[in-house]
Design an enzyme around this catalytic site. Structure first.
Site, PDB file in Angstrom:
ATOM      1  N   ASP A 363     -17.698   0.029   7.819  1.00 33.05           N
ATOM      2  CA  ASP A 363     -17.034   1.325   7.954  1.00 33.05           C
ATOM      3  C   ASP A 363     -16.102   1.348   9.168  1.00 33.05           C
ATOM      4  O   ASP A 363     -15.010   1.918   9.121  1.00 33.05           O
ATOM      5  CB  ASP A 363     -18.075   2.440   8.136  1.00 33.05           C
ATOM      6  CG  ASP A 363     -19.114   2.487   7.040  1.00 33.05           C
ATOM      7  OD1 ASP A 363     -19.546   1.410   6.596  1.00 33.05           O
ATOM      8  OD2 ASP A 363     -19.513   3.584   6.636  1.00 33.05           O
ATOM      9  N   GLU A 492     -21.499  -0.683  -4.669  1.00 30.48           N
ATOM     10  CA  GLU A 492     -22.907  -1.057  -4.621  1.00 30.48           C
ATOM     11  C   GLU A 492     -23.657  -0.778  -5.917  1.00 30.48           C
ATOM     12  O   GLU A 492     -24.874  -0.934  -5.969  1.00 30.48           O
ATOM     13  CB  GLU A 492     -23.573  -0.350  -3.435  1.00 30.48           C
ATOM     14  CG  GLU A 492     -23.004  -0.826  -2.101  1.00 30.48           C
ATOM     15  CD  GLU A 492     -23.604  -0.120  -0.910  1.00 30.48           C
ATOM     16  OE1 GLU A 492     -24.269   0.926  -1.105  1.00 30.48           O
ATOM     17  OE2 GLU A 492     -23.419  -0.605   0.222  1.00 30.48           O
ATOM     18  N   GLN A 606     -17.965   3.545  -6.086  1.00 28.86           N
ATOM     19  CA  GLN A 606     -16.906   3.892  -5.136  1.00 28.86           C
ATOM     20  C   GLN A 606     -15.705   2.993  -5.354  1.00 28.86           C
ATOM     21  O   GLN A 606     -15.727   2.076  -6.173  1.00 28.86           O
ATOM     22  CB  GLN A 606     -17.438   3.716  -3.712  1.00 28.86           C
ATOM     23  CG  GLN A 606     -17.790   2.271  -3.369  1.00 28.86           C
ATOM     24  CD  GLN A 606     -18.756   2.168  -2.226  1.00 28.86           C
ATOM     25  OE1 GLN A 606     -19.952   2.295  -2.411  1.00 28.86           O
ATOM     26  NE2 GLN A 606     -18.247   1.916  -1.022  1.00 28.86           N
TER      27      GLN A 606
END
Length: 774
Positions: A363, A492, A606
């Site tokens: 991140d 994921e 995502q």
């Protein structure tokens, strides 16, 4: 909580009333930090709460407990020790007794209440008018900051004004050392500690106006110290030292209508910075220096630091105050959360809570660092220094994974070692190597910092590239293209796949950047180049092999749809049927379904392939980007806070302006309105940074991936204008985008050449402007 939980104010977040059910998440909203110490927004007077109602939290960045991890089934290479950011002793609590009645918002009458996060100043202020059960009315003002000037110091000021009485007020300041983490609440998917108390008290005392503590962590062996120094108009009535707590009680004789001021300086340090036997003296010295300044002066210094930050990083939006508030809230939190010492990184939750155990992830490099690189490059450099500082641990990790050369960075960590216990969603995310390399190269491109290239960046780029040159092979069944198997990409919900598009693309660019770094280093400083080659035993034939990989990297491609599937098997997975998933389970798939069920579905958690195409959009035509965006729109669930901002940026680039604005709006207030209902555990730093990217990389179209600065601005129809600043190779550029034009202003005497809407522009000296129609 819901949309617009707080009143819409451009520079302030206001809690208008005290509601116990909102308390837990408000502790995150009003959390403060300076990259070294962080504290949650709990009340100064303290209050009782259960594990589901609140969390007292005080942290030192990088200060952790480590435990042996027990596995039901263990395999070679699994991490053996955990790392968890440790909740430290609390010194904020000051019990207030008003003529015999304890100041407590759960009793008596709250006549007036508000709490404000003053984002422009870096201060939290709470004002309460309270009537005790016995009718005594008091006006209380609580001010708090975590100092950006003095990294070890938190400062508190309490002002009390008796409204309708004269009498006695008692103030008791506490040092609560018997703290523990709320692991089962804040990290419910892990089955290890720290459970219970993990900080052994080695020293605890109350002397003069000081409360002092030194402690040692049970398993990690780390040591820390903390303390407070108070200044009060009353006299010390009592001091007490127990096994895990200490306190000082002051008694004031007060007069009706007069205001009484209580100040407290709080300090933390640890053995990262100072020897254990010198800690207490250091804390006392730092506290005295802070108290000599006084709270008011500390607040002036805080505002000065904040003014400097906002002058470089603020984004001004005209036309949507709610989004303006959200943008500034996000920028404030990521700014205050970043490690500044080159030894610590930035957790996915900053220093605002225990979520994700305080771990550093990708991140930082992919979401937060681009913001700092373009606005606060020195801060970005310090975060990159942390990765260089842990390069040897990454080398050791590479060997465990079977790579004799190179470095493999951990998926989640504090001390540089892998702490992810579920390897399909952890260690298998090899792309973290390329993400870190991308951030180093972006920093070099934007700053032109050749010294950093020579001293640190080239080594990181080469060592990460070496792993990519070992993990894959030239597969005959794929026309001798270079394939990388058994990895997990950013998504994921698809784990341990072959030829993840994002991973292969980022790996190729990591290798390309490593080759560039070596060539440039040889050109800049041949002696340093020779020393690096010798240090890491680098062979010329490695470059020949790299060239083969660069020219022959494999990417899955579907000829019929003319898209890049996320991996080799993505298109043959079972179509996702949302109607079969109960609504209450849709955002918690891993909590409700076996991983194998999740892995077999044709859907994505995502942005994955889309992220790679965005970062390297210079390799794709607009039509290619549109086709892939259209496809991934249909299969992406956006169950990660990291997703919507990426889709929004790419939507803006390909001209899907309505979708771009929709995604941006979801990102901008995600935490402020607690859209994912988990803000209590800490901020979502990546999404917060993604909001800045949504404007700068999205609406303004800023890119550097073609080797120079490009800007392609547009104005959302919902706005009248927006304005921000960029740093690029020493130049400071102000950009204001309005309805029909964009205005560029050079803010310093450093010539800047760039391209806007295909036109080359050169600004030479401070004050130069260029106005262009859009």
């Amino acid at each position: 909580m819901g949309a617009n939980t707080y009143p819409i104010e451009e520079w302030v977040i206001t809690e208008e009333k005290f509601l116990k059910e909102w308390n837990y998440r408000n502790e995150t909203t009003f959390a403060l930090s300076n990259g070294y110490i962080g504290t949650r927004g709990t009340f100064d007077e303290g209050y009782p709460f259960t594990v589901d109602e609140g969390l007292e939290g005080n942290f030192i960045n990088g200060f952790y407990e480590s435990e042996h991890i027990m596995y039901g089934e263990w395999n070679f290479g699994f991490p053996e020790k955990s790392q968890s950011l440790l909740n430290l002793p609390n010194l904020k609590k000051t019990k207030i007794v008003i003529d015999g009645d304890v100041f407590d918002l759960n009793q008596g009458e709250i006549i007036n209440y508000n709490r404000k996060l003053l984002m422009k100043d870096g201060v939290v202020v709470r004002n309460v008018t309270w009537k005790s059960p016995n009718g005594k009315k008091v006006v209380a003002e609580f001010r708090r900051l975590v100092s950006l000037e003095k990294k070890n110091i938190m400062a508190i000021q309490i002002k009390l004004t008796p409204v309708n009485f004269s009498g006695k007020i008692e103030l008791t300041t506490y040092l609560e050392a018997g703290v523990e983490n709320h692991t089962r609440k804040t990290n419910p998917l892990i089955d290890y500690g720290p459970y219970g108390k993990h900080l052994a008290v080695k020293e605890l005392k109350a002397e003069d106006n000081y409360l002092l503590h030194k402690g040692k962590v049970i398993h990690s062996g780390l040591s820390m110290a903390c303390g407070s120094l108070t200044k009060c108009e009353g006299v010390i009535k009592n001091s007490e030292v127990l096994e895990e707590d200490a306190s000082l009680t002051y008694e004031l004789s007060v007069e009706e209508g007069k205001t009484y001021v209580f100040e407290k300086m709080i300090g933390y340090t640890c053995d990262f910075d100072i020897a254990e036997d010198k800690m207490i003296d250091f804390i006392k010295d730092e506290l005295k220096k802070a108290m000599d300044l006084g709270y008011d002066e500390m607040e002036k210094l805080q505002k000065k630091h904040m003014d400097e930050f906002w002058s470089k990083a603020d984004i001004k939006v005209e036309g949507d105050e709610a989004l303006q508030q959200g943008i500034r809230f996000n920028l404030f939190h990521i700014m205050q959360s970043a490690g500044r010492d080159g030894r610590t990184g930035m957790g996915a939750k900053g220093l605002s809570g225990e979520g994700y155990e305080g771990h550093y992830f990708w991140d930082t490099e992919m979401y937060v660092l681009p913001v700092f690189i373009y606005t606060e490059s020195e801060l970005a450099k310090q975060l990159l220094n942390y990765r260089y500082d842990t390069l040897n641990q990454a080398r050791d990790r590479a060997k465990i994974l079977g790579h004799e050369k190179g470095a493999l960075y951990p998926w989640r960590t504090i001390n540089g070692e892998e702490a992810s216990t579920y390897f399909p969603l952890g260690t298998a995310q090899y792309h973290v190597n390329a993400d870190i390399a991308y951030a180093f190269k972006l920093y070099l491109d934007i700053t032109g910092d050749d010294e950093f290239l020579v001293d640190e960046a080239a080594e990181v780029l080469v060592e990460t590239a070496r792993v990519w040159a070992d993990v894959g092979c030239f597969a005959e069944c794929k026309d001798n293209k270079y394939c990388i198997c058994a990895v997990t990409g950013p998504d994921e919900y698809n784990a341990i796949v072959d030829n993840n598009f994002y991973t292969n693309l980022m790996a190729r660019e990591n290798i390309r950047d490593a080759k560039w770094a070596l060539e440039k280093m040889k050109e800049i400083d041949k002696d340093a180049y020779d020393a690096l080659v010798k240090k890491i035993d680098f062979k010329e034939e490695e470059i020949d092999y790299w060239d083969r990989i660069i020219e022959n990297m494999y990417f899955p491609y579907d000829e019929k749809m003319q898209i890049y599937p996320q991996d080799d098997g993505f298109l043959m997975r079972k179509p996702w049927d949302e109607s079969k998933i109960p609504e209450e389970k849709r955002h918690l798939l891993y909590e409700n379904y076996h991983p194998l069920f999740v892995y077999r579905q044709k859907m994505a958690k995502q942005a994955d392939a889309i992220l790679g195409m965005l970062l390297h959009s210079n390799y794709f035509t607009n039509e290619e980007l549109k086709r892939n965006y259209d496809f991934y729109q249909t299969v992406t669930l956006h169950h990660s806070s990291l997703s919507t901002c990426i889709f929004g940026i790419l939507a803006s680039q390909i001209g899907y302006d309505d979708e771009a604005y929709k995604y941006f709006s979801q990102s901008a207030r995600m935490d402020l309105d607690d859209i994912h209902n988990n803000f209590y555990a800490g901020i979502h730093a990546a999404n917060m940074a993604g909001t800045w990217q949504g404007i700068v990389f999205g609406f303004a179209g800023v890119r550097s991936n073609a080797g120079y600065l490009q800007i392609n601005p547009k104005l959302p129809s919902q706005w009248k204008s927006y304005e921000f600043c960029l740093q690029y190779k020493g130049s400071n550029l102000n950009i204001k985008v309005a309805e029909r034009e964009v205005e560029y202003t050079l803010l310093n005497d450093c010539e800047l050449s760039y391209e806007s809407l295909g036109e080359k522009i050169v600004l030479s000296k401070e004050g130069d402007k260029y106005v262009q129609e859009i």
